[in-house]
Design an enzyme around this catalytic site. Structure first.
Site, PDB file in Angstrom:
ATOM      1  N   ASP A  32       0.824  -1.217   0.000  1.00 29.54           N
ATOM      2  CA  ASP A  32       0.000   0.000   0.000  1.00 29.54           C
ATOM      3  C   ASP A  32       0.863   1.273   0.000  1.00 29.54           C
ATOM      4  O   ASP A  32       0.666   2.166   0.843  1.00 29.54           O
ATOM      5  CB  ASP A  32      -0.909   0.041   1.247  1.00 29.54           C
ATOM      6  CG  ASP A  32      -1.662  -1.267   1.484  1.00 29.54           C
ATOM      7  OD1 ASP A  32      -2.091  -1.899   0.510  1.00 29.54           O
ATOM      8  OD2 ASP A  32      -1.819  -1.648   2.666  1.00 29.54           O
ATOM      9  N   GLU A 239     -11.557  -0.048  -2.777  1.00 32.80           N
ATOM     10  CA  GLU A 239     -10.694   0.522  -1.720  1.00 32.80           C
ATOM     11  C   GLU A 239      -9.515   1.232  -2.387  1.00 32.80           C
ATOM     12  O   GLU A 239      -9.476   1.362  -3.605  1.00 32.80           O
ATOM     13  CB  GLU A 239     -10.188  -0.590  -0.775  1.00 32.80           C
ATOM     14  CG  GLU A 239      -9.324  -1.634  -1.448  1.00 32.80           C
ATOM     15  CD  GLU A 239      -8.958  -2.812  -0.538  1.00 32.80           C
ATOM     16  OE1 GLU A 239      -9.410  -2.880   0.617  1.00 32.80           O
ATOM     17  OE2 GLU A 239      -8.214  -3.700  -1.023  1.00 32.80           O
TER      18      GLU A 239
END
Ligand code: FUB
Length: 340
Positions: A32, A239
Site C-alpha cells: 500500500d 478501496e
C-alpha cells in the site's frame, strides 16, 4: 485474474524475472505505498506486512499489521532506505489492531501520518499522528479523526494549499455498513443493479487534525453520466483511494478489489463528479492491489505492490515502482506488472 491460481501453479522464479520492477525493500514486507516528494526527496509511507498466523478470511483479519516504517529514496534510481518504526499500534491510545494502508502530508514544516486501525470494538477509524520529520517518529493524537470511518486514507494537497482526505473500502474495510456517514451494521453492499458505494472525501482543518466539513460521497460516473453500479465489479470502487492532479485535471484512482484492477476517473475539482476512464494496472500476484501516483522530476510514477517475493502469500507483499505515461488526451497508458 489471479483469484483462482494456487501457489503451486505459479513459477515464482519466472514471475520474478518477468516482473517489470523489483521490490524496493526486501528485508521486510511492505504494501500500500503512498509516495510523496517532500523537500526534494522521495518518501514512501507503506503498510508493514507481518505473518501473524491468522487464517485468510473476507474480513482481512490476516492483515494484522502492528506498525509503520517510512522508506526514503534520494531519487528514483537510488537505494530505498528503511527508517525503522515510525509509529506502533501500542503507542496509539484508541487503536487496538490492524494498522492498514496509511498516507502522509506535509504542512508548514510538520508531517502528518494518517492511518486506519481497528478499535477494541472491531470498528475501523482513521487517526493522525504528527512529527517534525518526514520519517517520524510520529506522535498519535489521543482520539481518531471525529468524522472518519472505514479505511485507506489518502491526503491530497491542492494548488491552493488546502488538503482533502479521501477514504473508504468495502468488505473488510466496512464501508458497506455506512450510509450518509452513519454506521448501521444491518446495512450491506447495495444490490448489483443499484449505484455503488462511492469513496468519501472531506477537506481537512487548517491544523490538519480533523475534517473541516461533513464528509461527502464521491460520484464515479460511467460514459452515460450514471453512477457506476455496485455489480460492475470490473469498474466499481472497492478501496485504495488516491488523488493526483495532471494538467489541471483531478485524477481519482482506486482498486476494484475482487477484480484486482487499479482504475481511474477524471474530474474538474477535488469533489468530482469523476468520469471513469479505464485501468492503470492489470492484476498483480496476490489478492490485493493498492497504489499511489507521484510526479518526480517531471515524470510520473506508479507505486504499487505484489506478492512475488513471498511466493504468493497474499498478506506478505512488497512495494515496487514503475514509470507511467499519459496519452495526449490526458488518459493514462495502462501497464501490466509482468512482461509476457
Ligand atoms: O493492507 C491492508 C489492506 O489491504 C489495505 O488497507 C487495502 O487497501 C489492501 O491493500
Amino acid at each position: 485474474d489471479t483469484e483462482n491460481v494456487t501457489i503451486e501453479q505459479v513459477d515464482y522464479e519466472q514471475l520474478e524475472k518477468k516482473a517489470i520492477s523489483q521490490p524496493l525493500v526486501k528485508h521486510i514486507y511492505t504494501a500500500d505505498p503512498s509516495a510523496h516528494v517532500f523537500n526534494g526527496k522521495i518518501y514512501i509511507y507503506p503498510s508493514h506486512d507481518i505473518e501473524a498466523g491468522i487464517e485468510f478470511n473476507d474480513n482481512g483479519d490476516h492483515f494484522a499489521m502492528e506498525d509503520y516504517h517510512v522508506i526514503s529514496m534520494d531519487d528514483v534510481n537510488s537505494e530505498a532506505v528503511d527508517h525503522g518504526v515510525a509509529l506502533h499500534v501500542d503507542d496509539v491510545d484508541w487503536a487496538e489492531r490492524q494498522m492498514w494502508a496509511p498516507d502522509a502530508a506535509c504542512k508548514d514544516g510538520k508531517y502528518y501520518l494518517y492511518f486506519p486501525a481497528k478499535k477494541a470494538d472491531g470498528i475501523f477509524q482513521i487517526g493522525v499522528a504528527v512529527s517534525d520529520s518526514p520519517t517520524g517518529p510520529f506522535i498519535a493524537q489521543p482520539n481518531p479523526i471525529k468524522e472518519s470511518y472505514s479505511i485507506d486514507p489518502a491526503v491530497f494537497e491542492d494548488d491552493d494549499g488546502r488538503h482533502y482526505m479521501y477514504w473508504g473500502g468495502i468488505w473488510g474495510g466496512q464501508l458497506q455498513n455506512y450510509r450518509n456517514n452513519v454506521y448501521d451494521a444491518s446495512k450491506g453492499e447495495p444490490a448489483d443493479d443499484e449505484p455503488q458505494l462511492g469513496p468519501i472525501v472531506a477537506r481537512l482543518t487548517d491544523d490538519m487534525l480533523e475534517c473541516d466539513e461533513t464528509p461527502k460521497e464521491l460520484k464515479i460516473l460511467d460514459e452515460n453520466g450514471d453512477v457506476l453500479l455496485a455489480g460492475d465489479h470490473q469498474r466499481r470502487f472497492f478501496e485504495a483511494s488516491w488523488m493526483h492532479k495532471h494538467n489541471g485535471k483531478y485524477y481519482f484512482s482506486y482498486s476494484t478489489g475482487n477484480s484486482h484492477l487499479i482504475c481511474y476517473a477524471i474530474g474538474d475539482n477535488p469533489y468530482g463528479p469523476f468520469t471513469y476512464q479505464g485501468h492503470i494496472l492489470t492484476p498483480v500476484e496476490g489478492w490485493t492491489t493498492h497504489h499511489s501516483i507521484c510526479e518526480i522530476d517531471d515524470k510520473s510514477y506508479l507505486f504499487y505492490h505484489d506478492c512475488v517475493l513471498s511466493k504468493g502469500v497474499t498478506h506478505l507483499r512488497s512495494i515496487k515502482m514503475a514509470e507511467i505515461n499519459y496519452n495526449d488526451d490526458g488518459t493514462i497508458i495502462p501497464i501490466a506488472p509482468y512482461n509476457k
